[in-house]
Scaffold this motif. Structure first.
Motif, mmCIF file in Angstrom:
data_model
loop_
_atom_site.group_PDB
_atom_site.id
_atom_site.type_symbol
_atom_site.label_atom_id
_atom_site.label_comp_id
_atom_site.label_asym_id
_atom_site.label_seq_id
_atom_site.Cartn_x
_atom_site.Cartn_y
_atom_site.Cartn_z
ATOM 1 N N HIS A 1 18.386 -31.538 -19.778
ATOM 2 C CA HIS A 1 17.530 -32.431 -18.978
ATOM 3 C C HIS A 1 16.629 -31.690 -17.982
ATOM 4 O O HIS A 1 15.488 -32.056 -17.790
ATOM 5 C CB HIS A 1 18.389 -33.449 -18.227
ATOM 6 N N ILE B 1 18.449 -30.480 -26.909
ATOM 7 C CA ILE B 1 18.823 -31.802 -26.412
ATOM 8 C C ILE B 1 20.153 -32.190 -27.059
ATOM 9 O O ILE B 1 20.344 -32.016 -28.261
ATOM 10 C CB ILE B 1 17.754 -32.853 -26.747
ATOM 11 N N HIS C 1 21.525 -34.742 -28.134
ATOM 12 C CA HIS C 1 21.580 -35.587 -29.334
ATOM 13 C C HIS C 1 20.891 -34.944 -30.529
ATOM 14 O O HIS C 1 20.904 -35.491 -31.622
ATOM 15 C CB HIS C 1 20.972 -36.955 -29.046
ATOM 16 N N ASP D 1 25.247 -40.274 -21.460
ATOM 17 C CA ASP D 1 23.827 -40.409 -21.744
ATOM 18 C C ASP D 1 23.645 -41.599 -22.669
ATOM 19 O O ASP D 1 24.306 -41.695 -23.694
ATOM 20 C CB ASP D 1 23.324 -39.141 -22.443
ATOM 21 N N HIS E 1 21.441 -42.486 -24.751
ATOM 22 C CA HIS E 1 20.920 -42.316 -26.113
ATOM 23 C C HIS E 1 21.915 -41.699 -27.083
ATOM 24 O O HIS E 1 21.556 -41.271 -28.181
ATOM 25 C CB HIS E 1 19.595 -41.542 -26.083
ATOM 26 N N SER F 1 11.524 -35.125 -27.407
ATOM 27 C CA SER F 1 12.649 -35.994 -27.023
ATOM 28 C C SER F 1 13.663 -36.171 -28.133
ATOM 29 O O SER F 1 13.428 -35.808 -29.283
ATOM 30 C CB SER F 1 12.179 -37.371 -26.539
ATOM 31 N N CYS F 2 14.790 -36.789 -27.766
ATOM 32 C CA CYS F 2 15.840 -37.036 -28.754
ATOM 33 C C CYS F 2 15.452 -38.142 -29.713
ATOM 34 O O CYS F 2 16.137 -38.373 -30.710
ATOM 35 C CB CYS F 2 17.162 -37.347 -28.062
ATOM 36 N N CYS G 1 14.505 -31.733 -22.763
ATOM 37 C CA CYS G 1 14.098 -33.138 -22.630
ATOM 38 C C CYS G 1 12.664 -33.255 -22.125
ATOM 39 O O CYS G 1 11.950 -34.193 -22.436
ATOM 40 C CB CYS G 1 15.028 -33.865 -21.665
ATOM 41 N N CYS H 1 10.121 -36.320 -21.328
ATOM 42 C CA CYS H 1 10.771 -37.606 -21.606
ATOM 43 C C CYS H 1 11.243 -38.226 -20.298
ATOM 44 O O CYS H 1 11.168 -39.434 -20.128
ATOM 45 C CB CYS H 1 11.934 -37.432 -22.560
ATOM 46 N N LEU H 2 11.743 -37.395 -19.370
ATOM 47 C CA LEU H 2 12.158 -37.953 -18.076
ATOM 48 C C LEU H 2 11.718 -37.120 -16.887
ATOM 49 O O LEU H 2 12.058 -37.461 -15.753
ATOM 50 C CB LEU H 2 13.665 -38.236 -18.036
ATOM 51 N N ASN I 1 11.371 -42.475 -25.617
ATOM 52 C CA ASN I 1 11.958 -43.797 -25.807
ATOM 53 C C ASN I 1 11.817 -44.742 -24.623
ATOM 54 O O ASN I 1 12.207 -45.897 -24.707
ATOM 55 C CB ASN I 1 13.439 -43.615 -26.133
ATOM 56 N N ARG J 1 8.780 -43.027 -15.318
ATOM 57 C CA ARG J 1 9.718 -42.273 -16.154
ATOM 58 C C ARG J 1 9.215 -40.852 -16.434
ATOM 59 O O ARG J 1 9.971 -39.901 -16.460
ATOM 60 C CB ARG J 1 9.934 -43.033 -17.468
HETATM 61 S S1 SF4 Z 1 16.250 -39.782 -23.679
HETATM 62 FE FE1 SF4 Z 1 15.004 -38.110 -22.989
HETATM 63 S S2 SF4 Z 1 16.118 -37.365 -21.221
HETATM 64 FE FE2 SF4 Z 1 17.564 -38.592 -22.360
HETATM 65 S S3 SF4 Z 1 18.595 -37.157 -23.745
HETATM 66 FE FE3 SF4 Z 1 16.848 -37.996 -24.834
HETATM 67 S S4 SF4 Z 1 15.230 -36.510 -24.512
HETATM 68 FE FE4 SF4 Z 1 16.762 -36.148 -22.951
#
Ligand code: SF4
Lengths: 195, 465
Positions: free
Chosen positions: B63, B107, B109, B128, B130, B346-347, B407, B410-411, B429, B435
């Motif tokens: 992250h 990441i 995931h 998390d 996701h 991102s994931c 990540c 993404c955040l 996502n 965000r």
């Molecule tokens: S949603 Fe974004 S911040 Fe969360 S694990 Fe997936 S890539 Fe990382």
């Protein structure tokens, strides 16, 4: 965890739906490795706006958040619960909650109360008309009272008992350590290990 | 009565069931990252507890990590402390960690499936939301909070109340140019961000079956954006082919035994779901969001909606707020919306197939003047593979920025952020307020739409080029 039995306090009306946990506590606050100090991050982006409800002096010291539907959706960050608690909230009332947020709350002793949208709306109106309105959240009786409203809410017996007693889940689970060991002996041999 | 896929996986993990109590569910794999774990490890330490199964636990840094200059210390001291805390905790409690710079890092995931650690029929959790991504393999995978992370570390179990089940059946074939991301955005727009609350979704039907594992992960990843606990897809030959030969996949006779079991992991014909949604794939088109939650999306060919058109007062108010935050006017064609930034990663969409889709559009084209494009691989392995295929050259030639794994935007916990008022098309996502950086505005899109948007500077599909 902090036990929750009956709490009486004033309410803050948060008239927004889909308040995701990114709004409750933006990501920049998640870098802390301690468990304290998150109250500063609570709704930090929205608090920059002087008209935001938490900035209004009449709601200072209020301890019950009355929110719109789908409160606490999105990220699993338990920091959202810590931030609300450390800011002084003991309960959140909303028509619907994000699953993970709701779960996290019950682990920490912040009571998520689901009430029908009309009831939540009525409570919000009451808190707007008279910010001194006292609301009682009674977990014993599974009831919210105040502003002339008495509304029953549902919560499963087990979660209620844990909250009333302030019990830590890990301690409860460890009483079944033998069952866990027995289960482990029956796991398939192909299941992966990380090491 | 027959059982659903979710029932089968859930039931096989119940350690203890007692009247009036939640079930105690065994966890086969626990993924850990730096953000949601420090307070959990602290809790263990305070109570004098250990990690019960370090061999079922794996950690990665994702992250906070910068996606440039990996060899320099992390500039942000708070991020650095968090990453260092994970390193200390992993060493102290004996948990395998993939740190920044390691070729297994990425990441959380993305690395589980990549290593073959995510397998059909398993229970997978992570601090998390996701974590639902892993359901693409027919695993029951869901996100948990930090108290639960501590619980799993200490006991390898979680108290759970069995969720209800929902079937989302996507019949027919996805039209040309319509991807897994478009499909899931359309599903969320249809059932709403609260539509899946309390449910495990099983995605089924021909359009789902014909998705690759990457596409299935994209779909399951966003189950949480519909409010669902988890998303699942029954394992099949596509799943087995993906897993075979991965570092942690079973081998030899174990593989055969595993596959025989995995084949039983499908919903029985006479099983009944608590809720069913049916979608005709042929009606789907490239889909983008216009608002500040993932349910506020429309086909790319439409226009920014008029809040007055929402019958539900709560939705109307949410739309008004969203348009104000997004700086959009009702009636503007979505294709006219100009962006400053395009984020691929991102994931949800940071795997090799996603990068290939982007490269295919960018090959021989240029990113529009004034548009910044970031391409961030989901893991160091994805990065290596993309480079082996020459995709990085395509990105760079087009004028995009090719980064290290994480990540990222993404955040926006690392240096990759939108400035206030900036607008992005993002393959991630969440389009929540702020965000991708405080005041930033996000439109969620597929990798193909992201690439086409980078070329034109406005929301576009490859067919528009
Ligand atoms: S949603 Fe974004 S911040 Fe969360 S694990 Fe997936 S890539 Fe990382």
């Amino acid at each position: 965890m902090e036990a929750f039995t009956v709490h009486t306090g004033r309410g803050v009306p948060l008239r927004r739906s889909n308040v995701d946990t990114d709004q409750i506590i933006p990501a920049v606050w998640l870098k802390q490795v301690s468990r304290t100090g998150f109250e500063k991050g609570l709704f930090s982006a929205w608090r920059e706006d002087p008209s935001f409800v938490l900035n209004q002096p009449q709601y200072e010291g209020a301890s019950i958040l009355i929110a719109g539907p789908d409160f606490g959706t999105g990220s699993s960050r338990e920091h959202a619960v810590w931030a609300l608690q450390q800011y002084g909230f003991r309960a959140v009332i909303a028509p619907r909650f994000g699953d993970i947020f709701r779960n996290n709350s019950t682990k920490m002793g912040l009571l998520p109360v689901v009430l029908p949208a009309e009831t939540v709306e009525a409570l919000q109106r009451a808190a707007e008309q008279d910010p001194a309105t006292e609301i009682t959240v009674d977990l014993q009786a599974r009831e919210v009272r105040g502003a002339g409203i008495t509304a029953a809410f549902e919560i499963d017996d087990y979660t209620r008992w844990r909250l009333l007693e302030g019990l830590d889940d890990i301690g409860l689970t460890l009483r079944h350590a033998d069952d866990i060991t027995a289960f482990e002996q029956g796991r398939a041999s192909w299941l992966p290990v990380t090491t | 009565m027959g059982r659903t896929l979710a029932d089968k996986v859930y039931d096989a993990h119940v350690v203890r069931r007692a009247e009036g109590e939640p079930d105690l569910l065994y966890i086969d794999l626990h993924l850990v990252h730096e953000v949601t774990s420090p307070q959990a490890f602290d809790g263990l330490r305070l109570a004098g507890r250990t990690v019960r199964r370090p061999d079922l636990t794996i950690a990665t840094e994702d992250h906070n990590v910068p996606t440039q200059n990996l060899l320099a210390p992390i500039a942000d001291p708070v991020s650095r402390t968090q990453v260092e805390t994970l390193r200390k905790n992993a060493a102290e409690f004996g948990v395998r960690l993939h740190p920044m710079g390691d070729d297994g890092q990425g990441i959380v995931h993305v690395i589980g499936p990549q290593l073959g650690l995510t397998q059909p029929g398993m229970t997978v959790v992570c601090g998390d939301s996701h974590t639902s991504t892993h359901g693409a393999f027919g695993a029951l995978a869901f996100g948990i909070g930090t108290s639960e992370v501590e619980h799993v570390l200490a006991t390898q179990t979680l108290p759970q109340v069995k969720p209800k089940t929902m079937a989302i059946t996507v019949n027919g074939e996805l039209p040309e140019g319509v991807t897994a991301k478009d499909l899931i955005l359309a599903v969320i727009a249809r059932i709403g961000t609260g539509g899946g609350q309390g449910y495990i979704i099983e995605y089924r039907g021909e359009a789902i079956r014909s998705l690759s594992m990457e596409g299935r992960m994209t779909v399951c990843n966003m189950s949480i954006e519909a409010g669902a606990r988890a998303g699942m897809i029954a394992p099949d030959e596509t799943t087995f082919a993906y897993l075979k030969g991965r570092p942690h996949a079973p081998q030899g006779a174990e593989w055969d035994a595993a596959v025989a079991y995995w084949k039983s992991l499908r919903t029985d014909d006479d099983a009944v779901f608590d809720k069913e949604v049916v979608i005709d794939a042929a009606t789907l088109t490239p889909f983008v969001t216009w608002g500040t939650n993932p349910g506020q999306g429309l086909p790319l060919g439409e226009s920014v909606p008029d809040p007055a058109s929402f019958a539900d007062p709560v939705e109307r108010q949410a739309a008004e707020r969203a348009l104000e935050y997004m700086g959009l006017t009702a009636g503007t064609p979505l294709r006219d919306i100009e962006v400053d930034t395009v984020f691929v990663g991102s994931c949800t969409n940071g795997r090799i197939e996603d990068l290939r889709a982007v490269a295919e559009v960018l090959r021989g084209r240029k990113v529009a003047d004034g548009v910044r494009m970031l391409v961030v691989p989901g893991s160091m392995k994805v990065k290596a593979q993309a480079q082996a295929e020459g995709l990085d050259e395509v990105f760079k030639a087009a004028g995009a920025d090719w980064r290290e794994a994480g990540c990222s935007m993404c955040l926006a916990m690392n240096p990759d952020k939108l400035a206030a008022g900036e607008r992005s098309a993002s393959t991630s996502n969440r389009n929540f307020e702020g965000r991708q950086g405080p005041g930033g505005r996000t439109h969620l899109v597929s990798p193909a739409v992201a690439a086409a948007t980078a070329v034109t500077g406005r929301l576009a599909a490859p067919a528009d080029l």
